[in-house]
Design a protein around this motif. Structure first.
Motif, short mmCIF file in Angstrom:
data_model
loop_
_atom_site.label_atom_id
_atom_site.label_comp_id
_atom_site.label_asym_id
_atom_site.label_seq_id
_atom_site.Cartn_x
_atom_site.Cartn_y
_atom_site.Cartn_z
N SER A 212 0.83 -1.22 0.00
CA SER A 212 0.00 0.00 0.00
C SER A 212 0.86 1.26 0.00
CB SER A 212 -0.93 0.00 1.22
OG SER A 212 -1.82 -1.10 1.17
N ALA B 51 0.98 4.03 -2.99
CA ALA B 51 0.68 5.45 -2.75
C ALA B 51 1.78 6.36 -3.29
CB ALA B 51 0.48 5.69 -1.26
N LEU C 296 -14.00 9.06 -0.55
CA LEU C 296 -12.61 9.11 -0.05
C LEU C 296 -11.66 9.67 -1.11
CD1 LEU C 296 -12.21 5.77 1.94
CD2 LEU C 296 -12.35 8.09 2.85
N LEU D 113 -9.07 12.51 -0.39
CA LEU D 113 -7.67 12.09 -0.24
C LEU D 113 -6.94 11.91 -1.56
CD1 LEU D 113 -8.27 9.33 2.48
CD2 LEU D 113 -7.58 11.70 2.87
N TRP E 162 -6.51 9.47 -5.22
CA TRP E 162 -6.40 8.02 -5.35
C TRP E 162 -5.21 7.48 -4.57
CZ3 TRP E 162 -2.09 5.68 -7.35
CH2 TRP E 162 -1.24 6.44 -8.15
N ARG E 163 -4.16 8.27 -4.41
CA ARG E 163 -3.01 7.80 -3.63
C ARG E 163 -3.38 7.65 -2.15
NH1 ARG E 163 1.73 8.03 -6.56
NH2 ARG E 163 1.61 9.23 -8.51
N GLY E 164 -4.24 8.53 -1.68
CA GLY E 164 -4.67 8.44 -0.30
C GLY E 164 -5.48 7.19 -0.01
N LEU F 227 -3.28 4.59 1.33
CA LEU F 227 -2.71 4.83 2.66
C LEU F 227 -3.69 4.50 3.78
CD1 LEU F 227 -0.77 8.17 2.07
CD2 LEU F 227 0.15 5.86 2.26
N VAL F 228 -4.99 4.57 3.49
CA VAL F 228 -5.98 4.28 4.52
C VAL F 228 -5.81 2.87 5.10
CG1 VAL F 228 -8.45 3.98 4.98
CG2 VAL F 228 -7.66 5.96 3.66
#
Length: 494
Positions: free
Chosen positions: A87, A91, A154, A158, A160-162, A165-166
């Motif tokens: 992940s 990101a 989301l 955030l 798409w990279r965020g 990270l979730v």
């Protein structure tokens, strides 16, 4: 293993598998954005899903077997850390190539599903096991749909990279908690991993899933696609021969022929196909513009909200599967639930005039999906010895994945094969697709009923078969499964 804190163990497992299951579907709605930002093609963006699918398919049975041998918790923690690492790389990915590598790393986390079922079996007393398995299976199913609902909101906040990270926060937390609070399994499988079996298993899975995932782009009749399907058949045959002759098989074929295993594996293929056909195309279907004459014109966020009834009903029926087993056997649950899936899939295809109507139909679909997920998992886990839980659950998960790829391929062919004058998919394509999804679900009904009928043999014949399998390490399990099937046969056939 200590059973003093099964609730705590379950909570950690639920956090783990729920996070990973959500990640599976979280990426799908943002693929066009990823394609644009990384300057790649549609095919390149699709490979982020294909790479994950193949990686998970290979890792699931292999690491499930390793977990049975060296300790389920140890491999479970490693799977969680692989998801976290993948992940983070995703990101930060500067190119589509790096993102695909990250998705391969993430796919290793697919092994946590069978390992989680094995840990649950070790942690819970026998009378509480069905409810625990049903609840965990329900969480996995809910997570698979929740990603689609959350992706739009989301991603707006955030990016798409965020989205990648979730899950890191949850998977790292779960890994630490699992290492501290989940005791290691005491029962271990003997032997090792047959390298030829591992290579052949990986080979036929890759050769099968690759053309299923990319056949629409490469052309179903292209030499490459046809060649891969032929290779998959040859490698599958070779794998079976090696496993049958091996003194330390990766997947024991005697286990695979148990009634509670082969029937549920076949059902998993049909349910996976039906489930993914609806999951992947329902949001697109409701987003079709109203100008087409049949479209409902929902936004991305609205299409996610329309799936909420499905997620709610999945949760309810999944958690109820265990308690219901006192009145309705698990095989009967599979039959009922698969029938509900079939009816609701056909209803979506034939009656879809309003958003309320399709939302209600999706809710009914969730009733069947939550129940069948839990029931299939319960039958498989309780049909094999504890030392084979990981690999048995892993193969069942894998076959559901194969079914999902088949369902997506069939649905894509039907929807894209019928277009209107405006270039958008014609209503007939979606109608045929959802009706086909319903027919596939009936396949699960058929194989489950067949397994029950075959189990209702004359007692003299059953006794003779038990004698011939007395030397098998699965002989006791076979007797238990036969008795269980016999007990359930009356309500099935009534």
């Amino acid at each position: 293993m200590s059973r003093s804190h099964p609730a705590r163990t379950f909570a950690i497992l639920a956090l783990s598998v729920g996070s990973f299951a959500t990640l599976q579907s979280l990426v799908v709605p943002v693929l066009p954005v990823i394609q644009r930002d990384l300057g790649t093609t549609t095919s390149g963006a699709t490979w982020t899903m294909t790479a994950w699918l193949i990686s998970a398919a290979v890792a699931t049975p292999l690491l499930g077997r390793v977990g049975d041998m060296v300790g389920k918790r140890r491999i479970f923690v490693l799977a969680l850390l692989a998801v976290a690492l993948g992940s983070i790389v995703a990101a930060l990915a500067p190119s589509i190539g790096v993102l695909i590598v990250a998705r391969v790393i993430q796919g290793v986390g697919g092994a946590m599903f069978p390992l989680a079922f094995g840990i649950v079996r070790d942690a819970f007393a026998a009378h509480r096991l069905p409810s625990a398995i049903g609840a965990l299976a329900s969480i996995i199913a809910i997570g698979s749909g929740l990603g689609t609902v959350l992706a739009g909101p989301l991603a707006d906040v955030l990016g798409w990279r965020g989205l990648f990270l979730v899950p890191v926060v949850f998977t790292v937390t779960a890994a630490v908690l699992a290492r501290i609070f989940i005791p290691e399994s005491e029962t271990r499988a003997a032997g090792g991993v047959n390298p030829w079996a591992a290579i052949l298993l990986s080979g036929w899975l890759v050769a099968l899933l690759l053309p299923l995932s990319t056949g629409s782009q490469w052309g179903w009749g292209s030499p490459l696609v046809v060649g891969l399907f032929v290779a998959a058949c040859l490698l599958l045959a070779g794998w079976i021969v090696v496993e049958l002759r091996s003194r330390q098989p990766l997947v024991d074929m005697r286990m695979m022929r148990l009634p509670g295993v082969w029937a549920m594996n076949a059902a998993a293929v049909f349910i996976g196909a039906s489930m993914f056909a609806v999951f992947s195309f329902f949001p697109r279907f409701v987003q079709i513009p109203t100008s087409t004459g049949y479209g409902l014109g929902a936004s991305v966020s609205e299409s996610g909200l329309l799936m909420l009834p499905m997620l709610v009903t999945m949760a309810i029926t999944g958690f109820l599967s265990g308690p219901l087993a006192r009145f309705i056997g698990f095989r009967m649950q599979v039959i009922i639930a698969s029938s509900i899936i079939a009816v609701s899939s056909v209803a979506i295809g034939l009656w879809h005039s309003t958003l309320l109507e399709v939302s209600l139909e999706a809710g009914v679909f969730g009733i069947g999906l939550g129940l069948v997920y839990a029931a299939i998992s319960s039958v498989v886990v309780q049909s094999v010895p504890p030392t084979q839980t990981g690999v048995a659950s892993g193969m069942n998960t894998n076959l559901r994945t194969v079914g999902s790829a088949i369902g997506a391929a069939v649905m894509t062919a039907l929807v894209t094969g019928a277009t209107g004058a405006d270039g958008l998919a014609a209503e007939s394509g979606y109608t045929d697709g959802f009706v086909t999804a319903g027919i596939l679900a009936l396949g699960a009904v058929a194989v489950t009923v067949l397994s029950v009928v075959l189990a209702r043999k004359p007692r003299t014949q059953q006794a003779a078969e038990v004698v011939t399998t007395a030397e098998s390490p699965f002989a006791e399990s076979e007797v238990e499964v036969e008795a269980d099937a016999e007990a359930e046969a009356e309500p099935v056939l009534a």
